[in-house]
Design a protein around this motif. Structure first.
Motif, mmCIF file in Angstrom:
data_model
loop_
_atom_site.group_PDB
_atom_site.id
_atom_site.type_symbol
_atom_site.label_atom_id
_atom_site.label_comp_id
_atom_site.label_asym_id
_atom_site.label_seq_id
_atom_site.Cartn_x
_atom_site.Cartn_y
_atom_site.Cartn_z
ATOM 1 N N ARG A 158 0.701 -1.105 0.016
ATOM 2 C CA ARG A 158 -0.085 -0.073 -0.110
ATOM 3 C C ARG A 158 0.818 1.220 -0.119
ATOM 4 O O ARG A 158 2.072 1.126 0.590
ATOM 5 N N PRO A 159 0.481 2.045 -0.543
ATOM 6 C CA PRO A 159 1.152 3.354 -0.867
ATOM 7 C C PRO A 159 1.371 4.091 0.483
ATOM 8 O O PRO A 159 2.535 4.929 0.730
ATOM 9 N N GLU A 207 -1.594 -3.573 -1.715
ATOM 10 C CA GLU A 207 -2.300 -2.558 -2.631
ATOM 11 C C GLU A 207 -3.272 -3.288 -3.666
ATOM 12 O O GLU A 207 -3.069 -4.151 -4.402
ATOM 13 N N THR A 208 -4.467 -2.960 -3.671
ATOM 14 C CA THR A 208 -5.499 -3.534 -4.215
ATOM 15 C C THR A 208 -6.252 -2.751 -5.477
ATOM 16 O O THR A 208 -6.043 -1.744 -5.671
#
Length: 208
Positions: A158-159, A207-208
């Motif tokens: 995830r960012p 991250e999705t």
């Protein structure tokens, strides 16, 4: 070849097998007593008596009581089957599947050797050498997670989290205390814990 030379050829293997069997019996005895009586209350003589061997045999196998505890820690890692984890990581490069392989390893470790991990941590409160051994084991786990997560392609995490934060989150969610709370206190089957870990870490890290 006569029967006698053939038997002599395998004498070394036979002695090795007997030594390994003796060491395993000592380790089992130590685990039983450490868990039942506590590390501080258990003596090397107690372990020797439980294993049915002499005190010098215990010292020859493990050196001292600290050595016995370190042997149990190594046995804990072996019981979780590291080779299976490596095979699963190599066979499944997808991050979600690698997370699943990692939590499956931790589930096996805690299910088969959780009491040893707790024992090592508790003994470390009064024995600095054992405390260091416990910390070293935690550091090895973090390093293993670092090796896996750092190999993922950019943009996998995830960012809003970096690599170290991801490792910290993994350690906070997937540990012996959470496992014990869910299985012992709340009655979850180990398989349910494993499934929840995999789903939670996938949601929290990827991250999705």
């Amino acid at each position: 070849m006569t029967e006698e030379p053939a038997r002599r050829r395998y004498d070394s293997l036979r002695r090795t097998a007997q030594a390994q069997q003796t060491s395993a019996e000592i380790a089992r005895a130590a685990r039983t007593l450490f868990v039942a009586k506590g590390w501080a209350a258990t003596t090397v003589r107690d372990v020797a008596r439980e294993a049915g061997v002499s005190v010098p045999t215990v010292y020859a196998a493990y050196g001292n009581k600290n050595g016995l505890t370190w042997a149990l820690a190594d046995a804990a890692d072996l019981s979780a089957d590291l080779s299976q984890l490596l095979a699963e990581l190599e066979a499944a490069p997808e991050p979600s599947r690698q997370l699943a392989a990692m939590v499956a390893y931790d589930r096996r470790l805690f299910e088969r050797a959780g009491e040893v991990i707790v024992l090592l941590r508790e003994a470390g409160r009064t024995e600095p050498e054992l405390a260091q051994s416990y910390q070293d084991a935690r550091a090895r786990a973090d390093e293993a997670h670092h090796q896996v997560l750092s190999a993922w392609p950019p943009g996998t995490l995830r960012p809003d989290i970096d690599l170290q934060t991801a490792i910290d989150i993994y350690a906070a969610i997937c540990n012996i205390d959470v496992y014990s709370e869910l299985t012992i206190e709340r009655g979850w089957p180990p398989a349910r814990v494993e499934k929840w870990w995999a789903a939670t870490l996938t949601r929290e890290l990827l991250e999705t």
